[in-house]
Write a protein that holds these residues in place. Structure first.
Motif, PDB file in Angstrom:
ATOM      1  N   VAL A 199       0.850  -1.200   0.000  1.00  0.00           N
ATOM      2  CA  VAL A 199       0.000   0.000   0.000  1.00  0.00           C
ATOM      3  C   VAL A 199       0.881   1.244   0.000  1.00  0.00           C
ATOM      4  CG1 VAL A 199      -1.665   1.335   1.356  1.00  0.00           C
ATOM      5  CG2 VAL A 199      -1.975  -1.137   1.080  1.00  0.00           C
ATOM      6  N   GLY A 200       1.922   1.254   0.830  1.00  0.00           N
ATOM      7  CA  GLY A 200       2.816   2.397   0.910  1.00  0.00           C
ATOM      8  C   GLY A 200       3.539   2.695  -0.395  1.00  0.00           C
ATOM      9  N   LYS A 201       3.842   1.666  -1.172  1.00  0.00           N
ATOM     10  CA  LYS A 201       4.515   1.863  -2.464  1.00  0.00           C
ATOM     11  C   LYS A 201       3.557   2.354  -3.538  1.00  0.00           C
ATOM     12  CE  LYS A 201       8.626   0.387  -1.368  1.00  0.00           C
ATOM     13  NZ  LYS A 201       9.677   1.336  -1.102  1.00  0.00           N
ATOM     14  N   LEU A 202       2.302   1.894  -3.505  1.00  0.00           N
ATOM     15  CA  LEU A 202       1.346   2.246  -4.557  1.00  0.00           C
ATOM     16  C   LEU A 202       0.613   3.560  -4.288  1.00  0.00           C
ATOM     17  CD1 LEU A 202      -0.295  -1.230  -5.248  1.00  0.00           C
ATOM     18  CD2 LEU A 202       1.459  -0.059  -6.609  1.00  0.00           C
ATOM     19  N   ALA A 203       0.378   3.858  -3.026  1.00  0.00           N
ATOM     20  CA  ALA A 203      -0.418   5.037  -2.672  1.00  0.00           C
ATOM     21  C   ALA A 203       0.466   6.274  -2.555  1.00  0.00           C
ATOM     22  CB  ALA A 203      -1.137   4.798  -1.345  1.00  0.00           C
ATOM     23  N   LYS A 204      -0.136   7.420  -2.829  1.00  0.00           N
ATOM     24  CA  LYS A 204       0.556   8.696  -2.600  1.00  0.00           C
ATOM     25  C   LYS A 204       0.734   8.917  -1.109  1.00  0.00           C
ATOM     26  CE  LYS A 204       0.298  13.610  -3.483  1.00  0.00           C
ATOM     27  NZ  LYS A 204      -0.355  14.668  -4.213  1.00  0.00           N
TER      28      LYS A 204
END
Length: 168
Positions: free
Chosen positions: A131-136
């Motif tokens: 999630v941290g890699k894909l989300a702003k």
């Protein structure tokens, strides 16, 4: 009850659904999100990322958290319904700034959601890192009896000069 729609404001660019607290709800929420975002002409790559993020957030909720408190008189339509299981609220909205916000609200857990550092051979523990890699951006909001984990991602691809491109 597999899922039930939750009313949102008329003319809103939001969608919400209450799903049973359990792993079978993940595929239901993914299908609805994919369909809804596709109807809004969101690029396929963004939809894929949004579906993966929602899957991770909802899976974590069903695995680690309690369902929402059953204080809603409409939580069960009939005796023997999923009221014994409890529910999780899943929602998403298009913001005026072009960000898509995904949220999963549950009854909370004994620990706060944080990214893990699993070993190479671990079978899980990578969800919030993904999630941290894909989300702003992503985070956690607490309210009495509930916890919401949210993630924001750009709904449209960025092109040179900071402009947004709305077609894939």
């Amino acid at each position: 009850m597999v899922a039930r729609a939750v009313p949102v404001q008329a003319g809103s660019t939001s969608s919400a659904m209450a799903v049973p607290h359990g792993p079978a709800s993940v595929s239901t929420a993914r299908r609805r999100l994919r369909s809804d975002l596709g109807d809004r002409s969101i690029p396929d790559a963004v939809i894929d990322d949004a579906v993966l993020i929602l899957s991770e957030l909802l899976s974590n909720s069903c695995r680690h958290a309690r369902p929402l408190p059953a204080d809603d008189p409409d939580a069960a339509d009939e005796p023997g319904d999923d009221a014994e299981i409890g529910t999780v609220l899943v929602s998403w909205r298009m913001r005026a700034d072009g960000l898509l916000t995904l949220e999963v609200t549950d009854g909370g857990a004994t620990t706060r959601p944080v990214p893990a550092s699993p070993s190479v051979t671990a079978h899980g523990g990578r969800g919030l890192s993904i999630v941290g890699k894909l989300a702003k951006d992503w985070g956690v909001r607490h309210a009495p009896g509930q916890v919401t984990v949210w993630a924001d991602l750009p709904a449209f691809e960025q092109v040179a000069g900071g402009r947004e491109r709305r077609s894939a």
